[in-house]
Every structure is written in structure tokens, then in C-alpha cells.
Enzyme design. Sequence first.
Site, PDB file in Angstrom:
ATOM      1  N   LYS A 152       0.567 -10.227 -17.698  1.00 44.32           N
ATOM      2  CA  LYS A 152      -0.639 -10.681 -17.186  1.00 44.32           C
ATOM      3  C   LYS A 152      -1.645  -9.429 -16.763  1.00 44.32           C
ATOM      4  O   LYS A 152      -1.234  -8.481 -16.777  1.00 44.32           O
ATOM      5  CB  LYS A 152      -0.510 -11.472 -15.907  1.00 44.32           C
ATOM      6  CG  LYS A 152       0.009 -10.713 -14.703  1.00 44.32           C
ATOM      7  CD  LYS A 152       0.307 -11.731 -13.556  1.00 44.32           C
ATOM      8  CE  LYS A 152       0.329 -10.615 -12.412  1.00 44.32           C
ATOM      9  NZ  LYS A 152       1.803 -10.102 -12.208  1.00 44.32           N
TER      10      LYS A 152
ATOM     11  N   ASP B 195      10.670 -13.532  -7.970  1.00 51.16           N
ATOM     12  CA  ASP B 195       9.807 -12.289  -7.272  1.00 51.16           C
ATOM     13  C   ASP B 195      10.198 -12.245  -5.997  1.00 51.16           C
ATOM     14  O   ASP B 195      10.845 -12.784  -5.287  1.00 51.16           O
ATOM     15  CB  ASP B 195       8.292 -12.880  -7.507  1.00 51.16           C
ATOM     16  CG  ASP B 195       7.328 -11.606  -7.588  1.00 51.16           C
ATOM     17  OD1 ASP B 195       7.830 -10.615  -7.498  1.00 51.16           O
ATOM     18  OD2 ASP B 195       6.170 -11.990  -7.916  1.00 51.16           O
TER      19      ASP B 195
ATOM     20  N   GLN C  88       0.974  -1.148   0.114  1.00 51.68           N
ATOM     21  CA  GLN C  88      -0.044  -0.009   0.019  1.00 51.68           C
ATOM     22  C   GLN C  88       0.908   1.244   0.102  1.00 51.68           C
ATOM     23  O   GLN C  88       0.833   1.986   1.199  1.00 51.68           O
ATOM     24  CB  GLN C  88      -0.920  -0.162   1.354  1.00 51.68           C
ATOM     25  CG  GLN C  88      -1.817  -1.201   1.210  1.00 51.68           C
ATOM     26  CD  GLN C  88      -2.972  -1.088   2.435  1.00 51.68           C
ATOM     27  OE1 GLN C  88      -3.447  -0.157   2.591  1.00 51.68           O
ATOM     28  NE2 GLN C  88      -3.149  -2.348   3.035  1.00 51.68           N
TER      29      GLN C  88
ATOM     30  N   GLY D 262      -1.443 -17.853  -6.491  1.00 50.62           N
ATOM     31  CA  GLY D 262      -2.500 -17.921  -7.915  1.00 50.62           C
ATOM     32  C   GLY D 262      -1.396 -17.472  -8.827  1.00 50.62           C
ATOM     33  O   GLY D 262      -1.543 -18.316 -10.051  1.00 50.62           O
ATOM     34  N   THR D 263      -0.815 -16.239  -8.933  1.00 48.42           N
ATOM     35  CA  THR D 263       0.078 -15.853  -9.945  1.00 48.42           C
ATOM     36  C   THR D 263       1.022 -16.750 -10.123  1.00 48.42           C
ATOM     37  O   THR D 263       1.159 -16.895 -11.259  1.00 48.42           O
ATOM     38  CB  THR D 263       0.500 -14.457  -9.695  1.00 48.42           C
ATOM     39  OG1 THR D 263      -0.402 -13.447  -9.263  1.00 48.42           O
ATOM     40  CG2 THR D 263       1.460 -13.970 -10.688  1.00 48.42           C
TER      41      THR D 263
END
Length: 315
Positions: free
Chosen positions: A194, A220, A97, A227-228
Site C-alpha cells: 500500500k 498487526d 515517532q 482505515g488501513t
Amino acid sequence: MPDMKLFAGNATPELAQRIANRLYTSLGDAAVGRFSDGEVSVQINENVRGGDIFIIQSTCAPTNDNLMELVVMVDALRRASAGRITAVIPYFGYARQDRRVRSARVPITAKVVADFLSSVGVDRVLTVDLHAEQIQGFFDVPVDNVFGSPILLEDMLQLNLDNPIVVSPDIGGVVRARAIAKLLNDTDMAIIDKRRPRANVSQVMHIIGDVAGRDCVLVDDMIDTGGTLCKAAEALKERGAKRVFAYATHPIFSGNAANNLRNSVIDEVVVCDTIPLSDEIKSLPNVRTLTLSGMLAEAIRRISNEESISAMFEH
């Protein structure tokens, strides 16, 4: 030189103990618990006056509890006349955030947390692989953002990869993937394009780069629901990838992550110990953990001795 002392909250006790062992010291005596109504209770049970204090505490789930433990510990140590307080936050929660989306009425919570830590008396922050490096600018105190990539890279080199290619799971991770590819014998790189229709849901569109017949290394900074990652691995295998390995510093593993990884075509997921793993995740045969304790211990030693942190990553 002030005495160096390590303290830890309840977020990452095993990592904290490993760091202490690497520094040939013991964790400071502090009682960190809860009152009957759930409020955080902290008592420092040893003299810290004038000391060079390091508090080891990831702000992972339960994020708010761990964050409150950290700030209350800082306040207790500050009121006990600690000389300098460094917050060692292996995983910095709320980092995603970090900006206000156009036309959205949302907070910049990463800035709120930075202000919170500064206001209670943190003199310095040591963290690992911030989700966005510009978060360092939210703080009014020095921030050392160290990288898990040397530890991950060392492990990659032991895999005996066949014609490897480094894959970025999205456009935002290209810089990280390029750096790993360069260090991994200057290997090729691919990018997965994506779209993300809503939070924690992503749809793989297409792959930029040729992965057929090659071992793919997805890199990453974190894995959340997985999920990704799982969709990326499926796309790579569909396009002829031989094996798929996934490397990430922070194993958030929230929601349906365990089930996603259990049913995934990923050959192996390798993460670091910035966040403790649940028993369910630990039981998965395709998940392995590396420790950052040596790197963090060296960073703490350098900070305490007023030595360069950046020199740790010069090649």
C-alpha cells in the site's frame, strides 16, 4: 528479598486489577488525581521504603496526561525511598515517532520519552509489542519488550480456520506475520502493498499471495483509525477471501475508528486490553478483547524474582 508492590495510574485500571488478582495481591494505596488547575496530584499512602515497586500505566490517550501521571508517580515513589521502580507500560505512547524523516525538521519523541522516564528514576521498563524494537536502545535502563503474539495465537487456534493464510497489512509487518504463520501450523503468508499519502490515510495497491477461498488472518501491532485495516479487508474480499479476521495487540481506535469498523467487511477484530475501549467500540459486535494480564503478571513475577523473561517465549 524486597517486598513486591503494585501501583497503578488511571490509564488502565481494569488491566492493573486483573494483574494484581493474578499475583494474589492488591494494588498499592495511592491517590492519583488532579489539582483544581489540572496539574497531576499524587500521594503514596503506604510505606514503600526498600520495596520492589511496579507501576502499571499505559501512555495511551490522553497521552500527555497519562505520561505525566506515570512520571509523577515515579518521582513520588523515588522520594519515598522505593528500592527499585519498574514502569509497566503495556502500550508505549509516542513509539511511532522513533526516527527523523530525511530532510524533515521533526523530533524523535520516543527518545524524549525514554530520557524523561530515566531522568525521574525508573530502574526498568516492561512493555508489550513496541512499535519498533530498536526503541529499547533509547533507554539507559533495561527494557523488557514482551509479545502479545502467544495470546493472540492461542485464540486463532480456537477459530477452526478453513485453509488459513496469515496476511501482513504492510511490508513493515512481514517479520511479525511470518512468526505467526510459522506458529499457526506453518501456514502460508500474504502481504498487502500500500501507499500512505498522509498520516492515518492509506491506499491498498495490491496483494502479494493467493487468498482466494481462504480464511485470512490480518496481524498487526496496533489499530489506530482502522482505515488501513478496513481497506485491506476490502481488498482481500475482492480477491476472493472467504473470511477476514484481524488481530492486533494495541486497540488505539482513534478518530473515526468506530464508524470504520462498524461499516467494515471484517468478520472479527480481536485486540488485547493494553488500552481501555470506549463504550462505542465495546458495543460493536465484531470487536472482541483478550487479556494480557496473565502474561504481564508472570513477567512481573519473573522480574521480581530475578528470573528470565525470554524463557517465557521459548518454543
